[in-house]
Design an enzyme around this catalytic site. Structure first.
Site, PDB file in Angstrom:
ATOM      1  N   TYR A 170       0.831  -1.214   0.000  1.00  0.00           N
ATOM      2  CA  TYR A 170       0.000   0.000   0.000  1.00  0.00           C
ATOM      3  C   TYR A 170       0.862   1.260   0.000  1.00  0.00           C
ATOM      4  CZ  TYR A 170      -4.451  -2.336   0.086  1.00  0.00           C
ATOM      5  OH  TYR A 170      -5.540  -3.081  -0.291  1.00  0.00           O
TER       6      TYR A 170
ATOM      7  N   GLN B 126     -14.699   3.608  -7.113  1.00  0.00           N
ATOM      8  CA  GLN B 126     -14.159   2.447  -6.405  1.00  0.00           C
ATOM      9  C   GLN B 126     -12.664   2.641  -6.190  1.00  0.00           C
ATOM     10  OE1 GLN B 126     -15.847  -1.381  -8.380  1.00  0.00           O
ATOM     11  NE2 GLN B 126     -16.216   0.291  -9.796  1.00  0.00           N
TER      12      GLN B 126
ATOM     13  N   HIS C 138     -14.595   2.186  -1.835  1.00  0.00           N
ATOM     14  CA  HIS C 138     -13.581   1.253  -1.317  1.00  0.00           C
ATOM     15  C   HIS C 138     -12.521   1.954  -0.470  1.00  0.00           C
ATOM     16  CE1 HIS C 138     -14.795  -1.763  -4.711  1.00  0.00           C
ATOM     17  NE2 HIS C 138     -15.654  -1.717  -3.724  1.00  0.00           N
TER      18      HIS C 138
ATOM     19  N   CYS D 283      -0.458   3.418  16.342  1.00  0.00           N
ATOM     20  CA  CYS D 283      -1.405   4.504  16.608  1.00  0.00           C
ATOM     21  C   CYS D 283      -0.857   5.424  17.700  1.00  0.00           C
ATOM     22  CB  CYS D 283      -2.723   3.880  17.044  1.00  0.00           C
ATOM     23  SG  CYS D 283      -3.963   5.059  17.585  1.00  0.00           S
TER      24      CYS D 283
ATOM     25  N   SER E  57     -14.522  -3.202 -14.364  1.00  0.00           N
ATOM     26  CA  SER E  57     -14.788  -4.519 -14.942  1.00  0.00           C
ATOM     27  C   SER E  57     -16.135  -5.073 -14.471  1.00  0.00           C
ATOM     28  CB  SER E  57     -13.672  -5.488 -14.570  1.00  0.00           C
ATOM     29  OG  SER E  57     -13.534  -5.534 -13.170  1.00  0.00           O
TER      30      SER E  57
HETATM   31  P1  OAD Z   1     -10.463  -3.711 -12.700  1.00  0.00           P
HETATM   32  O1  OAD Z   1      -8.979  -3.745 -12.715  1.00  0.00           O
HETATM   33  O2  OAD Z   1     -11.214  -4.940 -12.360  1.00  0.00           O
HETATM   34  O3  OAD Z   1     -11.000  -3.294 -14.138  1.00  0.00           O
HETATM   35  C1  OAD Z   1     -10.471  -2.224 -14.836  1.00  0.00           C
HETATM   36  C2  OAD Z   1     -11.382  -1.928 -16.010  1.00  0.00           C
HETATM   37  O4  OAD Z   1     -10.899  -0.763 -16.642  1.00  0.00           O
HETATM   38  C3  OAD Z   1     -11.413  -3.035 -17.082  1.00  0.00           C
HETATM   39  O5  OAD Z   1     -12.759  -3.293 -17.452  1.00  0.00           O
HETATM   40  C4  OAD Z   1     -10.648  -2.410 -18.255  1.00  0.00           C
HETATM   41  O6  OAD Z   1     -11.152  -2.827 -19.516  1.00  0.00           O
HETATM   42  C5  OAD Z   1     -10.920  -0.939 -18.041  1.00  0.00           C
HETATM   43  N1  OAD Z   1      -9.921  -0.031 -18.588  1.00  0.00           N
HETATM   44  C6  OAD Z   1      -8.587  -0.248 -18.756  1.00  0.00           C
HETATM   45  N2  OAD Z   1      -7.997   0.846 -19.250  1.00  0.00           N
HETATM   46  C7  OAD Z   1      -8.972   1.790 -19.371  1.00  0.00           C
HETATM   47  C8  OAD Z   1      -8.987   3.153 -19.813  1.00  0.00           C
HETATM   48  N3  OAD Z   1      -7.876   3.755 -20.195  1.00  0.00           N
HETATM   49  N4  OAD Z   1     -10.161   3.815 -19.806  1.00  0.00           N
HETATM   50  C9  OAD Z   1     -11.308   3.200 -19.396  1.00  0.00           C
HETATM   51  N5  OAD Z   1     -11.344   1.916 -18.981  1.00  0.00           N
HETATM   52  C10 OAD Z   1     -10.201   1.230 -18.962  1.00  0.00           C
HETATM   53  O7  OAD Z   1     -10.857  -2.500 -11.777  1.00  0.00           O
HETATM   54  P2  OAD Z   1     -12.204  -2.196 -11.005  1.00  0.00           P
HETATM   55  O8  OAD Z   1     -13.396  -2.564 -11.827  1.00  0.00           O
HETATM   56  O9  OAD Z   1     -12.115  -0.811 -10.500  1.00  0.00           O
HETATM   57  O10 OAD Z   1     -11.594  -3.446  -4.870  1.00  0.00           O
HETATM   58  O11 OAD Z   1     -12.101  -3.190  -9.798  1.00  0.00           O
HETATM   59  C11 OAD Z   1     -13.104  -3.126  -8.830  1.00  0.00           C
HETATM   60  C12 OAD Z   1     -12.535  -3.401  -7.496  1.00  0.00           C
HETATM   61  O12 OAD Z   1     -11.861  -4.641  -7.492  1.00  0.00           O
HETATM   62  C13 OAD Z   1     -11.461  -2.423  -7.010  1.00  0.00           C
HETATM   63  O13 OAD Z   1     -11.977  -1.265  -6.437  1.00  0.00           O
HETATM   64  C14 OAD Z   1     -10.753  -3.235  -6.011  1.00  0.00           C
HETATM   65  C15 OAD Z   1     -10.592  -4.448  -6.869  1.00  0.00           C
HETATM   66  O14 OAD Z   1     -10.062  -5.542  -6.412  1.00  0.00           O
HETATM   67  C16 OAD Z   1     -11.071  -3.616  -3.656  1.00  0.00           C
HETATM   68  O15 OAD Z   1      -9.877  -3.497  -3.434  1.00  0.00           O
HETATM   69  C17 OAD Z   1     -12.081  -3.929  -2.617  1.00  0.00           C
END
Ligand code: OAD
Length: 247
Positions: free
Chosen positions: A67, A100, A118, A151, A193
């Site tokens: 992180y 997110q 998140h 802390c 995604s």
């Molecule tokens: P993902 O990494 O699952 O998905 C990223 C999405 O962005 C994919 O559908 C890609 O096709 C798309 N993408 C890539 N480049 C792009 C661009 N330049 N413009 C637009 N879209 C693009 O990420 P999240 O959907 O955000 O949660 O994942 C959801 C959650 O899963 C995150 O917040 C995190 C993760 O694990 C936690 O940590 C709880």
């Protein structure tokens, strides 16, 4: 890139716009998405398995180092043209952003974020008393393990202020997000995604309330079948074109 007419037809009359963003929103700033392979020190780790209470309980120093590397990475990058376009749109319209993402790139582009579903890289807190802790300075060089700080109030261990897989979403951002899309005229879903719930359920919730949903994503997603319109473009290409068409 020409904005699809069907999307302009939905966006032009919309007075209240809800936006849901995911990791793809920040990809063109240089923040890897969750489904991207990791590089360097982290190439043998899967992001989804580091972002868990199990990983933290097993090796907090490994998870904290990861992180802190992400804190450093986000500080070194800049909001992209997509973040800036949303910020500009928000100055002229009632636009509410739910993200997110745990970065602060929407805010640095000038937007106010309604809900960080998140959590945030910049809100660490004590695992014992829950008190907010200061953001620790990330090391200059990536490092594989780093003991989390303690802390100032109770000497408990400080953890990242993010939601891990298997944890509940904080109630207030979730309530704010669902209220905003129930009242919206349009929901724009950018760069997610759509595989992680409950956030991935927001587009179908919007549609149940009669709110049209537009997806902006270069690739097909789990949400693509459930939305009204898809636009296969990236955040930093599509959003500036959309916003300039609307001015
Ligand atoms: P993902 O990494 O699952 O998905 C990223 C999405 O962005 C994919 O559908 C890609 O096709 C798309 N993408 C890539 N480049 C792009 C661009 N330049 N413009 C637009 N879209 C693009 O990420 P999240 O959907 O955000 O949660 O994942 C959801 C959650 O899963 C995150 O917040 C995190 C993760 O694990 C936690 O940590 C709880």
């Amino acid at each position: 890139m020409a904005v699809p007419t069907a999307i302009l037809d939905l966006a032009r009359p919309a007075r209240r716009i809800a936006v849901l963003t995911g990791a793809g929103m920040s990809a063109e700033s240089g923040v890897p998405t969750f489904r991207d392979a990791q590089t360097g020190l982290w190439e043998n780790f899967d992001a989804a398995s580091l972002a868990t209470p199990e990983a933290w309980n097993e090796d907090a120093a490994l998870v904290w180092a990861w992180y802190q590397w992400r804190v450093g990475l986000v500080r070194r990058v800049q909001p992209n043209a997509g973040h800036l376009a949303l910020s500009e749109w928000g100055r002229n319209a009632d636009l509410q952003i739910t993200t997110q993402n745990v970065d602060d790139l929407h805010e640095r582009a000038g937007s106010t974020v309604l809900a960080h579903l998140h959590g945030s890289l910049f809100s660490p807190r004590c695992t014992d008393c829950g008190l907010d802790a200061e953001v620790a300075e990330p090391p200059e060089q990536p490092i594989a393990r780093l003991d989390p700080p303690t802390c100032q109030n109770c000497s408990g261990i400080v953890r990242p202020g993010v939601v891990w897989f298997g944890e509940m979403l904080p109630e207030q951002p979730w309530e704010a997000a669902t209220a905003s899309l129930r009242e919206a005229d349009l929901l724009l879903v950018v760069g997610t995604s759509g595989v992680v719930y409950p956030a991935a359920g927001l587009p179908s919730l919007a549609r149940r309330h009669g709110v049209p949903v537009v997806e902006i994503n270069p690739d097909d997603t789990d949400l693509s079948d459930q939305v009204d319109e898809v636009w296969r473009t990236t955040a930093a290409v599509g959003l500036p074109d959309l916003v300039s068409e609307l001015q």
